[in-house]
Enzyme design. Sequence first.
Site, PDB file in Angstrom:
ATOM      1  N   GLU A  62       0.835  -1.211   0.000  1.00  0.00           N
ATOM      2  CA  GLU A  62       0.000   0.000   0.000  1.00  0.00           C
ATOM      3  C   GLU A  62       0.867   1.257   0.000  1.00  0.00           C
ATOM      4  O   GLU A  62       2.092   1.196   0.077  1.00  0.00           O
ATOM      5  CB  GLU A  62      -0.946  -0.050   1.203  1.00  0.00           C
ATOM      6  CG  GLU A  62      -1.890  -1.253   1.118  1.00  0.00           C
ATOM      7  CD  GLU A  62      -2.920  -1.286   2.236  1.00  0.00           C
ATOM      8  OE1 GLU A  62      -2.812  -0.519   3.219  1.00  0.00           O
ATOM      9  OE2 GLU A  62      -3.846  -2.115   2.117  1.00  0.00           O
ATOM     10  N   CYS A  71      -2.707  -5.016  -4.975  1.00  0.00           N
ATOM     11  CA  CYS A  71      -3.110  -6.266  -4.317  1.00  0.00           C
ATOM     12  C   CYS A  71      -1.995  -7.306  -4.379  1.00  0.00           C
ATOM     13  O   CYS A  71      -1.173  -7.304  -5.313  1.00  0.00           O
ATOM     14  CB  CYS A  71      -4.326  -6.864  -5.012  1.00  0.00           C
ATOM     15  SG  CYS A  71      -5.816  -5.864  -4.954  1.00  0.00           S
ATOM     16  N   GLU A  73      -2.188 -10.368  -5.240  1.00  0.00           N
ATOM     17  CA  GLU A  73      -2.234 -11.200  -6.452  1.00  0.00           C
ATOM     18  C   GLU A  73      -1.476 -10.545  -7.594  1.00  0.00           C
ATOM     19  O   GLU A  73      -0.745 -11.195  -8.345  1.00  0.00           O
ATOM     20  CB  GLU A  73      -3.695 -11.422  -6.892  1.00  0.00           C
ATOM     21  CG  GLU A  73      -4.529 -12.237  -5.921  1.00  0.00           C
ATOM     22  CD  GLU A  73      -5.260 -11.405  -4.880  1.00  0.00           C
ATOM     23  OE1 GLU A  73      -4.725 -10.348  -4.463  1.00  0.00           O
ATOM     24  OE2 GLU A  73      -6.359 -11.803  -4.477  1.00  0.00           O
TER      25      GLU A  73
HETATM   26  N1  THU Z   1      -6.324  -6.942  -1.340  1.00  0.00           N
HETATM   27  C1  THU Z   1      -5.494  -7.898  -1.845  1.00  0.00           C
HETATM   28  O1  THU Z   1      -4.263  -7.773  -1.766  1.00  0.00           O
HETATM   29  N2  THU Z   1      -6.046  -8.979  -2.420  1.00  0.00           N
HETATM   30  C2  THU Z   1      -7.390  -9.240  -2.458  1.00  0.00           C
HETATM   31  O2  THU Z   1      -7.788 -10.258  -2.979  1.00  0.00           O
HETATM   32  C3  THU Z   1      -8.322  -8.295  -1.853  1.00  0.00           C
HETATM   33  C4  THU Z   1      -7.754  -6.995  -1.441  1.00  0.00           C
HETATM   34  C5  THU Z   1      -5.707  -5.804  -0.657  1.00  0.00           C
HETATM   35  C6  THU Z   1      -5.800  -4.478  -1.334  1.00  0.00           C
HETATM   36  C7  THU Z   1      -5.629  -3.535  -0.154  1.00  0.00           C
HETATM   37  O3  THU Z   1      -4.243  -3.406   0.115  1.00  0.00           O
HETATM   38  C8  THU Z   1      -6.271  -4.283   0.999  1.00  0.00           C
HETATM   39  O4  THU Z   1      -6.323  -5.643   0.599  1.00  0.00           O
HETATM   40  C9  THU Z   1      -7.659  -3.798   1.343  1.00  0.00           C
HETATM   41  O5  THU Z   1      -8.471  -3.785   0.228  1.00  0.00           O
END
Ligand code: THU
Length: 154
Positions: A62, A71, A73
């Site tokens: 982040e 994210c 993934e």
């Molecule tokens: N996030 C992921 O890394 N993968 C997911 O499948 C869902 C959301 C992260 C994005 C952000 O840093 C945090 O989770 C909250 O949305």
Amino acid sequence: MERTWSVTYEELSWAELSPGEAELVKAAEAAAQKAYAPYSGFPVGAAARLIAGEIYTANNQENAAYPSGLCAERVLLFYLGAQGLVPQIQALAVYAPKLSHPVMPCGACRQVLHEYQQMSQNPWTLIFAGNSQRVYRFIGVDLLLPFAFVWRPA
Ligand code: THU
């Protein structure tokens, strides 16, 4: 003409996964501990198994400028893409320690998963987990993104 999409997936306990799949989920769990998620407080870990057996991991990253973050993934897929390893992906696991149900990838990650899976000969095994014993297993990204946007320059 009415048409219907249906999605087949499995809901399993960790114990029902193969040893290799359980190892992959554990790798995603460990990766979540290294996430950089100070703004959402929602760490996520992702792990990929390549055909030759090795495991790569990543997590969400982040930033104070919120949309700059990414994210777990996509951090993982873009890293593997940068290494030229996407065609060798066999399975992926995603783990969110704060969820008591399996975490499901966001729409943007599904789009990237969908395009990258097309570089592989076989559909990927996808395992989604939270902090409960229940996990979901999907065979193939297509199930996650019906009517995916697909386009290739001529
Ligand atoms: N996030 C992921 O890394 N993968 C997911 O499948 C869902 C959301 C992260 C994005 C952000 O840093 C945090 O989770 C909250 O949305």
